[in-house]
Write an enzyme that holds these catalytic residues in place. Sequence first.
Site, PDB file in Angstrom:
ATOM      1  N   ASP A 116       0.870  -1.177   0.000  1.00  0.00           N
ATOM      2  CA  ASP A 116       0.000   0.000   0.000  1.00  0.00           C
ATOM      3  C   ASP A 116       0.906   1.226   0.000  1.00  0.00           C
ATOM      4  O   ASP A 116       1.627   1.463   0.979  1.00  0.00           O
ATOM      5  CB  ASP A 116      -0.892   0.015   1.245  1.00  0.00           C
ATOM      6  CG  ASP A 116      -1.921  -1.117   1.255  1.00  0.00           C
ATOM      7  OD1 ASP A 116      -1.670  -2.157   0.616  1.00  0.00           O
ATOM      8  OD2 ASP A 116      -2.952  -0.969   1.931  1.00  0.00           O
ATOM      9  N   LYS A 137      -6.881   3.441  -2.742  1.00  0.00           N
ATOM     10  CA  LYS A 137      -7.191   3.351  -1.315  1.00  0.00           C
ATOM     11  C   LYS A 137      -7.445   4.745  -0.768  1.00  0.00           C
ATOM     12  O   LYS A 137      -6.755   5.703  -1.123  1.00  0.00           O
ATOM     13  CB  LYS A 137      -6.034   2.676  -0.588  1.00  0.00           C
ATOM     14  CG  LYS A 137      -6.180   2.559   0.922  1.00  0.00           C
ATOM     15  CD  LYS A 137      -4.979   1.819   1.506  1.00  0.00           C
ATOM     16  CE  LYS A 137      -4.964   1.863   3.025  1.00  0.00           C
ATOM     17  NZ  LYS A 137      -3.785   1.177   3.596  1.00  0.00           N
ATOM     18  N   LYS A 145     -10.131   0.215  -2.024  1.00  0.00           N
ATOM     19  CA  LYS A 145      -9.930  -0.166  -0.623  1.00  0.00           C
ATOM     20  C   LYS A 145     -10.328   1.004   0.263  1.00  0.00           C
ATOM     21  O   LYS A 145      -9.800   2.110   0.127  1.00  0.00           O
ATOM     22  CB  LYS A 145      -8.481  -0.558  -0.351  1.00  0.00           C
ATOM     23  CG  LYS A 145      -8.226  -0.887   1.134  1.00  0.00           C
ATOM     24  CD  LYS A 145      -6.807  -1.363   1.384  1.00  0.00           C
ATOM     25  CE  LYS A 145      -6.546  -1.530   2.878  1.00  0.00           C
ATOM     26  NZ  LYS A 145      -5.175  -2.027   3.158  1.00  0.00           N
TER      27      LYS A 145
END
EC number: 4.1.2.4
Length: 218
Positions: free
Chosen positions: A92, A156, A185
């Site tokens: 991430d 995300k 996400k």
Amino acid sequence: MRTMNLAGMIDHTFLKPEATEKDIVNLCHEAKQHKFATVCINPAYICTAAKLLHGSGVGVATVIGFPLGATMTEIKVQEIFAAKAHGAREVDIVINIGWAKSGNWEAVAKDITRAVEAAHCCGVTIKVIIETSLLTEEEKQKAAEIVKASGADYIKTSTGFAGGGATVEDVRNLKAWVGQSVKVKASGGIRSRETALQMVEAGADRLGTSSGVQIITV
């Protein structure tokens, strides 16, 4: 939605700076027990988690350029390669938020594209964090367009370190902007089953939370 399906969408997360090895061992035990998608941990604990989760079906995710996104691109790329070498399946990564706020979108795009290329070169899933709480609506959309063009696997919402987290509106908008080619996400502030289900309904494919056990056992 069945509990097991929801569990399989959760990145069981512990990214606090004071995280101990015991914390990570407990996190991995919970992830195996409840069959979460991954554990999301700081890079120093990748090896520990990879050993504990070997053969379990639970992946190891870690963070890159976290939480500020201001790391040099070359360092982000090397972090990705090192994460893979130590056992991470997913990363991430945070965009350079300062560049985004400055309107330097070309630099943002180059930074993320190089990171995506590095991740995919070594078979790692990459999620790009745009830190929605710090961006205007126009900036969120521009960031989403860049993430989509980069070929990233996920966009995300948040690091959880910037004073704000995922909102239903942001998740819904991000999904509309990236379409089906990029997954979403939702992360930050997801502490209840109700909130988790709202995020999924809005379009989230993965949930980042430190409250996974509470969410699926209520």
